[in-house]
Design a protein around this motif. Structure first.
Motif, PDB file in Angstrom:
ATOM      1  N   GLY A 107      -0.229   2.415   8.707  1.00 58.89           N
ATOM      2  CA  GLY A 107       0.932   2.968   8.012  1.00 58.89           C
ATOM      3  C   GLY A 107       0.562   3.752   6.763  1.00 58.89           C
ATOM      4  O   GLY A 107       1.157   4.789   6.467  1.00 58.89           O
ATOM      5  N   GLY A 108      -0.436   3.258   6.025  1.00 57.13           N
ATOM      6  CA  GLY A 108      -0.848   3.923   4.785  1.00 57.13           C
ATOM      7  C   GLY A 108      -1.367   5.322   5.050  1.00 57.13           C
ATOM      8  O   GLY A 108      -0.998   6.291   4.360  1.00 57.13           O
ATOM      9  N   ILE A 120       0.848  -1.199   0.000  1.00 57.55           N
ATOM     10  CA  ILE A 120       0.000   0.000   0.000  1.00 57.55           C
ATOM     11  C   ILE A 120       0.888   1.256   0.000  1.00 57.55           C
ATOM     12  O   ILE A 120       0.625   2.225  -0.708  1.00 57.55           O
ATOM     13  CB  ILE A 120      -0.973  -0.014   1.202  1.00 57.55           C
ATOM     14  CG1 ILE A 120      -2.125  -0.981   0.900  1.00 57.55           C
ATOM     15  CG2 ILE A 120      -1.520   1.384   1.514  1.00 57.55           C
ATOM     16  CD1 ILE A 120      -3.098  -1.179   2.045  1.00 57.55           C
ATOM     17  N   LEU A 121       1.974   1.207   0.789  1.00 63.75           N
ATOM     18  CA  LEU A 121       2.891   2.355   0.815  1.00 63.75           C
ATOM     19  C   LEU A 121       3.466   2.605  -0.578  1.00 63.75           C
ATOM     20  O   LEU A 121       3.565   3.741  -1.028  1.00 63.75           O
ATOM     21  CB  LEU A 121       4.041   2.108   1.804  1.00 63.75           C
ATOM     22  CG  LEU A 121       3.699   1.911   3.277  1.00 63.75           C
ATOM     23  CD1 LEU A 121       4.978   1.829   4.111  1.00 63.75           C
ATOM     24  CD2 LEU A 121       2.824   3.041   3.817  1.00 63.75           C
ATOM     25  N   ALA A 179      -5.927   4.900   2.224  1.00 63.01           N
ATOM     26  CA  ALA A 179      -5.328   3.581   2.477  1.00 63.01           C
ATOM     27  C   ALA A 179      -6.386   2.482   2.581  1.00 63.01           C
ATOM     28  O   ALA A 179      -6.172   1.354   2.125  1.00 63.01           O
ATOM     29  CB  ALA A 179      -4.487   3.628   3.746  1.00 63.01           C
ATOM     30  N   PHE A 208      11.135   8.832   0.509  1.00 62.66           N
ATOM     31  CA  PHE A 208      10.185   9.410  -0.448  1.00 62.66           C
ATOM     32  C   PHE A 208       9.959  10.898  -0.148  1.00 62.66           C
ATOM     33  O   PHE A 208       9.851  11.722  -1.060  1.00 62.66           O
ATOM     34  CB  PHE A 208       8.849   8.650  -0.415  1.00 62.66           C
ATOM     35  CG  PHE A 208       7.985   8.968  -1.606  1.00 62.66           C
ATOM     36  CD1 PHE A 208       8.250   8.412  -2.844  1.00 62.66           C
ATOM     37  CD2 PHE A 208       6.920   9.836  -1.480  1.00 62.66           C
ATOM     38  CE1 PHE A 208       7.472   8.729  -3.953  1.00 62.66           C
ATOM     39  CE2 PHE A 208       6.129  10.155  -2.577  1.00 62.66           C
ATOM     40  CZ  PHE A 208       6.408   9.594  -3.822  1.00 62.66           C
ATOM     41  N   THR A 233      12.610  -2.313   3.560  1.00 60.97           N
ATOM     42  CA  THR A 233      11.643  -1.219   3.373  1.00 60.97           C
ATOM     43  C   THR A 233      11.633  -0.279   4.571  1.00 60.97           C
ATOM     44  O   THR A 233      11.652   0.937   4.411  1.00 60.97           O
ATOM     45  CB  THR A 233      10.214  -1.792   3.154  1.00 60.97           C
ATOM     46  OG1 THR A 233      10.263  -2.688   2.051  1.00 60.97           O
ATOM     47  CG2 THR A 233       9.213  -0.688   2.876  1.00 60.97           C
ATOM     48  N   ILE A 234      11.597  -0.835   5.767  1.00 58.36           N
ATOM     49  CA  ILE A 234      11.548   0.049   6.940  1.00 58.36           C
ATOM     50  C   ILE A 234      12.937   0.567   7.316  1.00 58.36           C
ATOM     51  O   ILE A 234      13.066   1.574   8.005  1.00 58.36           O
ATOM     52  CB  ILE A 234      10.862  -0.607   8.160  1.00 58.36           C
ATOM     53  CG1 ILE A 234      11.653  -1.824   8.670  1.00 58.36           C
ATOM     54  CG2 ILE A 234       9.429  -0.992   7.838  1.00 58.36           C
ATOM     55  CD1 ILE A 234      11.110  -2.385   9.974  1.00 58.36           C
ATOM     56  N   PHE A 257      11.335   3.947   4.012  1.00 59.82           N
ATOM     57  CA  PHE A 257      10.545   4.162   2.807  1.00 59.82           C
ATOM     58  C   PHE A 257       9.907   5.553   2.840  1.00 59.82           C
ATOM     59  O   PHE A 257       9.944   6.299   1.863  1.00 59.82           O
ATOM     60  CB  PHE A 257       9.456   3.082   2.697  1.00 59.82           C
ATOM     61  CG  PHE A 257       8.672   3.154   1.417  1.00 59.82           C
ATOM     62  CD1 PHE A 257       9.123   2.510   0.283  1.00 59.82           C
ATOM     63  CD2 PHE A 257       7.499   3.882   1.349  1.00 59.82           C
ATOM     64  CE1 PHE A 257       8.414   2.595  -0.909  1.00 59.82           C
ATOM     65  CE2 PHE A 257       6.781   3.964   0.169  1.00 59.82           C
ATOM     66  CZ  PHE A 257       7.239   3.312  -0.967  1.00 59.82           C
ATOM     67  N   LYS A 259      12.616  -8.248   2.786  1.00 53.27           N
ATOM     68  CA  LYS A 259      11.955  -7.127   2.087  1.00 53.27           C
ATOM     69  C   LYS A 259      11.431  -6.113   3.114  1.00 53.27           C
ATOM     70  O   LYS A 259      11.559  -4.894   2.935  1.00 53.27           O
ATOM     71  CB  LYS A 259      10.821  -7.703   1.226  1.00 53.27           C
ATOM     72  CG  LYS A 259       9.917  -6.684   0.586  1.00 53.27           C
ATOM     73  CD  LYS A 259      10.487  -6.177  -0.708  1.00 53.27           C
ATOM     74  CE  LYS A 259       9.524  -5.178  -1.343  1.00 53.27           C
ATOM     75  NZ  LYS A 259      10.204  -4.247  -2.229  1.00 53.27           N
ATOM     76  N   THR A 260      10.858  -6.626   4.195  1.00 56.83           N
ATOM     77  CA  THR A 260      10.320  -5.740   5.234  1.00 56.83           C
ATOM     78  C   THR A 260      11.441  -4.957   5.905  1.00 56.83           C
ATOM     79  O   THR A 260      11.337  -3.742   6.091  1.00 56.83           O
ATOM     80  CB  THR A 260       9.536  -6.569   6.285  1.00 56.83           C
ATOM     81  OG1 THR A 260       8.491  -7.252   5.610  1.00 56.83           O
ATOM     82  CG2 THR A 260       8.949  -5.688   7.365  1.00 56.83           C
ATOM     83  N   PHE A 271       1.409   7.645   6.088  1.00 57.67           N
ATOM     84  CA  PHE A 271       2.196   8.017   4.911  1.00 57.67           C
ATOM     85  C   PHE A 271       1.475   9.108   4.117  1.00 57.67           C
ATOM     86  O   PHE A 271       2.066  10.114   3.701  1.00 57.67           O
ATOM     87  CB  PHE A 271       2.438   6.767   4.056  1.00 57.67           C
ATOM     88  CG  PHE A 271       3.383   6.969   2.902  1.00 57.67           C
ATOM     89  CD1 PHE A 271       4.498   7.789   3.006  1.00 57.67           C
ATOM     90  CD2 PHE A 271       3.170   6.310   1.702  1.00 57.67           C
ATOM     91  CE1 PHE A 271       5.369   7.960   1.933  1.00 57.67           C
ATOM     92  CE2 PHE A 271       4.033   6.471   0.632  1.00 57.67           C
ATOM     93  CZ  PHE A 271       5.129   7.300   0.747  1.00 57.67           C
ATOM     94  N   ILE A 275       0.813   4.177  -2.831  1.00 58.64           N
ATOM     95  CA  ILE A 275       0.596   5.587  -2.457  1.00 58.64           C
ATOM     96  C   ILE A 275       1.726   6.445  -3.037  1.00 58.64           C
ATOM     97  O   ILE A 275       1.487   7.514  -3.606  1.00 58.64           O
ATOM     98  CB  ILE A 275       0.509   5.744  -0.917  1.00 58.64           C
ATOM     99  CG1 ILE A 275      -0.816   5.162  -0.403  1.00 58.64           C
ATOM    100  CG2 ILE A 275       0.629   7.210  -0.503  1.00 58.64           C
ATOM    101  CD1 ILE A 275      -0.935   5.111   1.119  1.00 58.64           C
TER     102      ILE A 275
END
Lengths: 72, 350
Positions: B235-236, A32-33, A49, B279, B45-46, B275, B41-42, B239, A36
Motif C-alpha cells: 500500500g505504501g 506508513i500511509l 515505504a 489526499f 481509513t479505507i 485515505f 480505524k481501518t 500511495f 507518506i
C-alpha cells in the motif's frame, strides 16, 4: 519546519501523544500511509515505504526526511 | 506519444451490476482485527463499510453480461450494430479463450464482431475507453461495447489485513459511438513496469506455474497470511506512486485540453481507498462536491470502479468529467470528456 511543530503534527497523524526526537516509532501499514502523506504535504518529498517500515525511532524518520529540513 | 484526442465520439450509455451478497466489514473482520478500535480505524481509513461479493458460480463476465443486457434492452440498441466488444478484466472466465469472444456469443452478437480481452486493473476503464474510441473513430465501426468488470474478492486472502476489507466485485457495460457532437475527448496513458512488484499475484500463470506448493499459506512480517495465487499489495508504494504520478498526469491532460481544474464539473477516480483519494483530491485542490465516490458501499472494484461510481451517482448532472484510473502495472491514465448526453442507467443486482 520547527522540530516541535513536526512532533506535534506527526503525533496528530499517528494519534500518539508527546512524541519527541528520541521516541520509539514502529509503523504499521496504515501508519506508513499517514507518514507518506505528512512528508509529502510538508516537505514535498516522497519516502520509500520499505525505509519507513524499517524505522525504529522519530529521529530515524527525521534522518530520512533530511535533518536540514528541521529547526530548533 | 501517450495522448489521444477525438471529436464527435461519445459515451452514449453506462450500466453496472453487482452481486446481491453484501459483506459488512464490521462483522467480516472481527477475527482478523480482534481489537475493535483498530478495526474501526481501518474501516474509517479505507472508507469501505460494505462490499458486494460473488459466489463461486458468478464470474466477472456474468456481471458484465447482466449490465450489457440491461443497456442493450433499455436503450433499444440494435445488436447487429455492435461491431466491437472489448472485455477489460483481470478475472477472465478461462485462461483461454478470451472472455470477450464468449460474451459475443452469449449476447447474441454477429460473427462479424471484433472481440478481445484487455488485461488491466485499476487503469482498465480509461485504457478500455481509449481503445473503444480508437475503434469508433473508424468509418466502418458503428457501436463499441466496452465491458469492464472484476471479481477481486476471488483472489484476495481473507487473512490479509492489507487487502481483505478493501475489495468488492462489479461488472459494467459502456456503449461508445459516433454522435457528430462537438465534444472533444482527450486521453493520456502511462505505464511503469518497474513498479510491478507493488501489486502482484505471482503464482498461477506461466512464470510461476501452479504446483503442489502453490497453495501453501505463508505469513509475512505483518502477520498477513496468503498463498502464491493471492494478491500481494504494498500500500505504501502504491500511495507513493499515486502522489508522484497521478496529480502530474491530470495537470498535463488539462493543459492539453486548454482547460483548468475549475472547468471540470466532476472528477471520477479509481476508488483505490478513502485515505489515498482524499489526499489526492487535496493535492490537486478538488472541491469535495466535485468528487464522486462509491467506496463506502462497494469498496475498490478494480477496473469497474469508475463506471460503477458513475452509475451509483447517476442522480448528479454529469457534464465535463475527468476520469482517472491508476494502480496495478503500474499503469495509469486519464480521460477528459463531456458525458452530459450519456444515459446512466440504474444499478442492478444479480
Amino acid at each position: 519546519m520547527k522540530k516541535q511543530d513536526f512532533f506535534s503534527e506527526l503525533g496528530d497523524y499517528l494519534e500518539i501523544d508527546n512524541l519527541k526526537e528520541s521516541s520509539n516509532l514502529e509503523l504499521t501499514s496504515m501508519s506508513i500511509l499517514s507518514v507518506i502523506a505528512l512528508v509529502d504535504e510538508n516537505f514535498d518529498k516522497q519516502l520509500n515505504a520499505s525505509d519507513l517500515k524499517a524505522l525504529k525511532s522519530v529521529s530515524g524518520l527525521m534522518n530520512l526526511i533530511g535533518v536540514e529540513n528541521f529547526a530548533e | 506519444m501517450n495522448t489521444l484526442s477525438f471529436q464527435g465520439i461519445d459515451i452514449v450509455a453506462v450500466a453496472a451490476s453487482v452481486p446481491k451478497t453484501i459483506v459488512r466489514n464490521e462483522e467480516f473482520a472481527k477475527q482478523l482485527f480482534p481489537d475493535e478500535v483498530s478495526l474501526q480505524k481501518t474501516i474509517e481509513t479505507i472508507g469501505v463499510k460494505e462490499r458486494r461479493v460473488t459466489s463461486n458460480l458468478i464470474c466477472s463476465s456474468d456481471l458484465c453480461f447482466a449490465a450489457a443486457e440491461k443497456l442493450i434492452t433499455e436503450c433499444e440498441i440494435d445488436r447487429s450494430e455492435i461491431d466491437v466488444v472489448i472485455f477489460v478484466s483481470q478475472t477472465p472466465d478461462y485462461r483461454i479463450p478470451a472472455t470477450a469472444i464468449l460474451l459475443q456469443n452469449k449476447l447474441g452478437l454477429s460473427k462479424q464482431t471484433i472481440a478481445f480481452d484487455v488485461n488491466l486493473g485499476c487503469s482498465g476503464y480509461v485504457y478500455g475507453l481509449s481503445i473503444a474510441y480508437s475503434f469508433a473513430n473508424n468509418a466502418g465501426v458503428r457501436k463499441v461495447l466496452l465491458l469492464v468488470g472484476d471479481t477481486p474478492t476471488k483472489f484476495t486472502s481473507e487473512n490479509d489485513k492489507s487487502s481483505a476489507l478493501l475489495f468488492g466485485d462489479a461488472g459494467t457495460a459502456t456503449l461508445i459511438q459516433k454522435t457528430c457532437s462537438e465534444t472533444v475527448t482527450s486521453f493520456n496513458l502511462f505505464s511503469d513496469g518497474g513498479g510491478s512488484s507493488s501489486l502482484i499475484i505471482k503464482g498461477g500463470a506461466y512464470r510461476n506455474q501452479s504446483n503442489a506448493d502453490s497453495f501453501t499459506l505463508e505469513t509475512d512480517e505483518d502477520g498477513n497470511v496468503r498463498h502464491s495465487e493471492q494478491l500481494y499489495m504494498n500500500g505504501g508504494e502504491i500511495f507513493n506512486f499515486t502522489l508522484r504520478e497521478v496529480s502530474k498526469s491530470i495537470h498535463q491532460l488539462l493543459e492539453l485540453q486548454r482547460i483548468e481544474i475549475a472547468d471540470i464539473d466532476q472528477f471520477v477516480f479509481h476508488q483505490a481507498n478513502k485515505f489515498m483519494i482524499d489526499f489526492l483530491c487535496k493535492k490537486i485542490k478538488i472541491a469535495p462536491e466535485k468528487f464522486l465516490n462509491s467506496l463506502e458501499n462497494f469498496g475498490n472494484t478494480s477496473a469497474a470502479s469508475i463506471p460503477l461510481t458513475l452509475v451509483v451517482n447517476r442522480e448528479r448532472n454529469f457534464n465535463q468529467v475527468m476520469l482517472s484510473g491508476f494502480g496495478v502495472g503500474l499503469s495509469w491514465g486519464n480521460c477528459c470528456t463531456n458525458i452530459s448526453n450519456a444515459k446512466i442507467l440504474n444499478l442492478i443486482e444479480i
